[in-house]
Write a protein that holds these residues in place. Structure first.
Motif, PDB file in Angstrom:
ATOM      1  N   ALA A 340       0.775  -1.332  -0.178  1.00  0.00           N
ATOM      2  CA  ALA A 340      -0.096   0.013  -0.010  1.00  0.00           C
ATOM      3  C   ALA A 340       0.793   1.420  -0.116  1.00  0.00           C
ATOM      4  N   ASN A 341       0.301   2.196  -0.492  1.00  0.00           N
ATOM      5  CA  ASN A 341       1.022   3.530  -0.834  1.00  0.00           C
ATOM      6  C   ASN A 341       0.448   4.335   0.682  1.00  0.00           C
ATOM      7  N   LYS A 342       1.286   4.331   1.800  1.00  0.00           N
ATOM      8  CA  LYS A 342       0.848   5.103   2.812  1.00  0.00           C
ATOM      9  C   LYS A 342       0.685   6.462   2.909  1.00  0.00           C
ATOM     10  N   THR A 343       1.375   6.985   1.830  1.00  0.00           N
ATOM     11  CA  THR A 343       1.293   8.628   1.775  1.00  0.00           C
ATOM     12  C   THR A 343      -0.116   9.107   1.191  1.00  0.00           C
ATOM     13  N   ASP A 348      -7.769   7.092  -1.600  1.00  0.00           N
ATOM     14  CA  ASP A 348      -7.123   6.814  -2.605  1.00  0.00           C
ATOM     15  C   ASP A 348      -6.316   5.326  -2.144  1.00  0.00           C
ATOM     16  N   GLN A 349      -5.952   4.910  -1.252  1.00  0.00           N
ATOM     17  CA  GLN A 349      -5.465   3.548  -0.985  1.00  0.00           C
ATOM     18  C   GLN A 349      -6.134   2.344  -1.385  1.00  0.00           C
ATOM     19  N   LYS A 350      -7.522   2.511  -1.688  1.00  0.00           N
ATOM     20  CA  LYS A 350      -8.327   1.563  -2.287  1.00  0.00           C
ATOM     21  C   LYS A 350      -8.257   1.570  -3.614  1.00  0.00           C
ATOM     22  N   ILE A 351      -7.819   2.712  -4.142  1.00  0.00           N
ATOM     23  CA  ILE A 351      -7.448   2.554  -5.612  1.00  0.00           C
ATOM     24  C   ILE A 351      -6.127   2.626  -6.098  1.00  0.00           C
ATOM     25  N   TRP A 352      -5.354   3.066  -5.467  1.00  0.00           N
ATOM     26  CA  TRP A 352      -3.717   3.175  -5.871  1.00  0.00           C
ATOM     27  C   TRP A 352      -3.039   2.225  -5.110  1.00  0.00           C
ATOM     28  N   GLU A 369      10.188   0.532  -8.801  1.00  0.00           N
ATOM     29  CA  GLU A 369       9.020   0.559  -8.046  1.00  0.00           C
ATOM     30  C   GLU A 369       7.940   1.440  -8.917  1.00  0.00           C
ATOM     31  N   LEU A 370       6.640   0.964  -9.153  1.00  0.00           N
ATOM     32  CA  LEU A 370       5.913   1.905  -9.933  1.00  0.00           C
ATOM     33  C   LEU A 370       4.382   2.093  -9.020  1.00  0.00           C
ATOM     34  N   ALA A 375      -5.560  -1.296  -7.285  1.00  0.00           N
ATOM     35  CA  ALA A 375      -5.987  -2.104  -5.993  1.00  0.00           C
ATOM     36  C   ALA A 375      -6.967  -3.094  -6.146  1.00  0.00           C
ATOM     37  N   ARG A 376      -7.961  -2.451  -6.812  1.00  0.00           N
ATOM     38  CA  ARG A 376      -9.324  -3.212  -6.896  1.00  0.00           C
ATOM     39  C   ARG A 376      -9.272  -4.541  -7.605  1.00  0.00           C
ATOM     40  N   HIS A 377      -8.440  -4.232  -8.715  1.00  0.00           N
ATOM     41  CA  HIS A 377      -8.163  -5.360  -9.877  1.00  0.00           C
ATOM     42  C   HIS A 377      -7.384  -6.463  -8.925  1.00  0.00           C
ATOM     43  N   LEU A 378      -6.587  -6.084  -8.047  1.00  0.00           N
ATOM     44  CA  LEU A 378      -5.695  -7.022  -7.432  1.00  0.00           C
ATOM     45  C   LEU A 378      -6.341  -7.906  -6.120  1.00  0.00           C
ATOM     46  N   GLU A 379      -7.424  -6.973  -5.766  1.00  0.00           N
ATOM     47  CA  GLU A 379      -8.336  -7.566  -4.560  1.00  0.00           C
ATOM     48  C   GLU A 379      -9.196  -8.631  -5.301  1.00  0.00           C
ATOM     49  N   HIS A 380      -9.904  -8.327  -6.391  1.00  0.00           N
ATOM     50  CA  HIS A 380     -10.493  -9.380  -7.329  1.00  0.00           C
ATOM     51  C   HIS A 380      -9.822 -10.802  -7.666  1.00  0.00           C
ATOM     52  N   LEU A 381      -8.374 -10.623  -8.046  1.00  0.00           N
ATOM     53  CA  LEU A 381      -7.855 -11.624  -8.256  1.00  0.00           C
ATOM     54  C   LEU A 381      -7.420 -12.358  -6.984  1.00  0.00           C
TER      55      LEU A 381
END
Length: 518
Positions: A340-343, A348-352, A369-370, A375-381
Motif C-alpha cells: 500500500a502507498n501510505k502517503t 485513494d489507497q483503495k485505488i492506488w 517501483e511503480l 488495487a481493486r483489480h488485485l483484490e478481485h484476483l
C-alpha cells in the motif's frame, strides 16, 4: 607417483636441434617422444609470448623418418614453416589461423556454457536460442553462392564483406509485414549485426587470430524516422470495445459469434409497436460448455477452471493497461511485491498501490517501483486465486503453477475476436489459434504497455514521470511513442510562468540603467 619421479614416462624432447637463425626466436626441431618420435617444430610468438608445436610433414602427408636419420628432412620442412610463421608475426597476424565455422562454434560453445537459471549470472536458454539462430543466418550468408564460405580464414576476409548482408537477408526472407515493409525489420538486423560484432571481438580478436585493423566493418540498418516502426497500440475506441466485450461476454463463457466467426446478430423485439425489429440485445452462444447451464445441472470442473482463467487474463489486461508494466514482469509478479502507498488517503489507497519489480524480473536488470490504480483489480484476483505471499499472481488453478504461454496467447486472441478487432485466420485450429487483426496492427500483450505510455503522454503526464514509472529511457519513448505537436504544447509550456516575477519575462533587461529615457 608424479611424472617427475616416474622413470617409465618417455622423455618428450629428443634429438633437439636449433634452426639456423632460429635460436634468437627460440625455434628448434625435435623428436616428440610422446608421439612416436615424430619430428616437430617448436616456435614462440614473441609478440604474444604464445608457444606452438607443429608436427612436420610434407604436402602429401609423408612424415620424416621418426629416427635421428630424419633430421635433414625435418630441418628442411622446419625452415619453410619457420619462414611462414615469422612473416605472420612480423605482420601482426596470428600464428594459427581460424576459420569462420570455428569462430562461430567457439562463440556458441562459450554462450551455451553461460546458460543459467540464476538471475544476472548468465543468459537464459531462450537468449541462447536467439544467438544460435542469428549465428545460423550469418553462416548461411557466408556459405551463399559467391560467398567466402565457412572454411574461409577470418584474417583473410574483406573488411567490407558484410555490406550486402541486409539485402541478402531481405531477399532470402522474401516476406513483408502487414504494413508492407520488408522483413526482417531494421531492429532485427541490428541485433544480428551486434551478435556478429561480438563473435569477431570475443573470439578471433581477443585470441590474436586477427588484429584491430583486420576487424570487418559491421554495418547498421537504418530505422526510418517516420511513424511506420512505432509500437502498435490501441486507440481509445479500440480499448473501450475490447474491455467491454471481454468483461460482458468472454469472461462469462459466452460469445456473440458463431463457431466459424460469423456474428449472430441481435434478438428481435417480441412486443409493442416495434415487434419484429432488432433490439439492442445481442444473440449469444455458450462457448464453455458445462458452465452456463441451469444451476441444478451438472457443472464441468474443467470448464469452470477455464472461466476462472479467463477472468484472470481479463484482470491481467486491466492491470497492464493501468500500470504499463512489461508482460514478462507481470507474469513473474508475486503477492509479496505489492504494498500500500501510505502517503495517500484511505480512499485513494483503495485505488492506488505500489508494485515492486525486482531486478531479476525486468528486461533492463534494474530494480524499480511503480504506482498504479490497480488495487481493486488485485483484490478481485486475490479472492479468485486465494494466493499466498510467495505465490505468483497468475497461476493455473489446477496445479498452482504459472499459466502456460498457450493460455496467455490464446486468451488474448479470443478477446480480440470477441471485440470485433480481429478475425480467425483461415488456418486457425484448436491446436494452434491464429487471428488476423482487422486494422493491420501487430497487437500483443505488449500493446497494453504501449497504449498506457501513449495515453499517459497525451494526458500531459511529464515524460520523465512516465519513463520512471515504466522503467524505460526518455530517448526510447521519444523514438517509439512521443509525437510532439507545437500547437497543443502551449498549455504545457505556459506552466509556471505566472509564478515567475514579472521582470523575468519583460523587456526591462534591454534598458540601460544609466540612460534616462523620456
Amino acid at each position: 607417483m608424479s611424472k617427475a619421479l616416474d622413470n617409465t614416462t618417455p622423455k618428450r624432447i629428443l634429438d633437439r636441434c636449433d634452426l639456423q637463425g632460429g635460436r634468437a626466436n627460440n625455434a628448434y626441431v625435435f623428436r616428440d617422444g610422446q608421439r612416436g618420435g615424430r619430428w616437430c617444430l617448436y616456435f614462440i610468438n614473441k609478440e604474444t609470448m604464445q608457444r606452438h608445436r607443429f608436427v612436420l610433414k610434407r604436402s602429401n602427408g609423408r612424415l620424416p623418418s621418426p629416427t635421428p636419420d630424419g633430421l635433414d628432412d625435418a630441418l628442411e620442412l622446419a625452415l619453410e614453416k619457420f619462414i611462414e610463421l615469422k612473416g605472420k608475426t612480423d605482420r601482426g597476424e596470428a600464428v594459427r589461423a581460424m576459420t569462420i565455422a570455428e569462430m562461430v562454434t567457439r562463440f556458441l560453445d562459450k554462450e551455451e556454457g553461460r546458460i543459467s537459471n540464476r538471475p544476472h549470472e548468465g543468459i537464459t536458454a531462450a537468449r541462447y536460442r536467439l544467438l544460435r539462430n542469428q549465428a545460423k543466418h550469418f553462416l548461411e550468408f557466408c556459405c551463399r553462392k559467391n560467398g567466402p564460405g565457412a572454411s574461409k580464414q577470418v584474417h583473410l576476409l574483406r573488411r567490407s564483406f558484410l555490406e550486402t548482408y541486409q539485402r541478402w537477408r531481405e531477399d532470402t526472407t522474401g516476406e513483408n509485414d502487414k504494413q508492407g515493409r520488408k522483413l526482417p525489420r531494421p531492429t532485427t538486423l541490428n541485433a544480428e549485426f551486434s551478435t556478429i560484432r561480438r563473435m569477431f571481438k570475443e573470439v578471433p580478436l581477443r585470441h590474436g587470430y586477427i588484429t584491430g585493423d583486420q576487424m570487418p566493418e559491421i554495418p547498421r540498418a537504418k530505422v526510418p524516422k517516420d511513424k511506420s516502426l512505432r509500437r502498435s497500440s490501441l486507440s481509445e475506441e479500440e480499448w473501450i470495445q475490447l474491455e467491454k466485450t471481454s468483461r460482458l461476454y468472454w469472461t462469462q463463457g459466452i460469445s456473440r459469434y458463431s463457431a466459424t466467426g460469423e456474428p449472430l446478430g441481435y434478438k428481435l423485439i417480441t412486443r409493442g409497436q416495434n415487434k419484429g425489429t432488432e433490439s439492442n440485445t445481442p444473440i449469444t452462444r455458450n462457448n464453455l460448455f458445462g458452465v452456463n447451464k441451469d444451476k441444478h445441472a451438472r457443472q464441468s470442473k474443467r470448464a469452470t477452471r477455464q472461466k476462472d482463467h479467463r477472468l484472470m487474463l481479463y484482470l491481467a489486461m486491466r492491470i497492464s493497461m493501468e500500470s504499463g508494466i512489461r508482460i514478462g514482469s507481470l507474469r513473474q509478479m508475486r503477492w509479496s511485491h505489492i504494498s500500500a502507498n501510505k502517503t495517500l488517503s484511505n480512499e485513494d489507497q483503495k485505488i492506488w498501490c505500489l508494485i515492486e519489480v525486482p531486478a531479476e524480473n525486468t528486461k533492463t536488470g534494474r530494480h524499480y517501483e511503480l504506482s498504479a490504480p490497480c488495487a481493486r483489480h488485485l483484490e478481485h484476483l486475490k479472492r479468485l486465486t486465494k494466493g499466498k505471499d510467495d505465490e505468483l499472481l497468475f497461476i493455473n488453478l489446477n496445479n498452482r503453477k504459472a499459466l502456460s504461454d498457450r493460455i496467455w496467447r490464446d486468451g488474448l486472441l479470443e478477446m480480440l475476436v470477441e471485440a470485433g478487432l480481429a478475425n480467425w485466420a483461415e488456418d486457425d485450429s484448436n491446436n494452434c489459434r491464429k487471428a488476423e487483426v482487422k486494422s493491420g496492427k501487430s497487437l500483443s500483450w505488449y500493446s497494453f504497455r504501449h497504449t498506457y505510455i501513449t495515453l499517459a503522454l497525451e494526458r500531459g503526464v511529464p515524460i520523465a514521470t512516465v519513463c520512471s514509472n515504466c522503467d524505460t529511457s526518455i530517448q526510447y519513448v521519444q523514438e517509439h511513442y512521443f509525437h510532439y505537436d507545437a500547437k497543443r504544447a502551449t498549455e504545457a509550456l505556459i506552466t509556471g510562468r505566472k509564478r515567475v516575477p514579472k521582470g523575468g519575462f519583460s523587456a526591462d533587461w534591454m534598458k540601460d540603467p544609466y540612460v534616462k529615457e523620456d
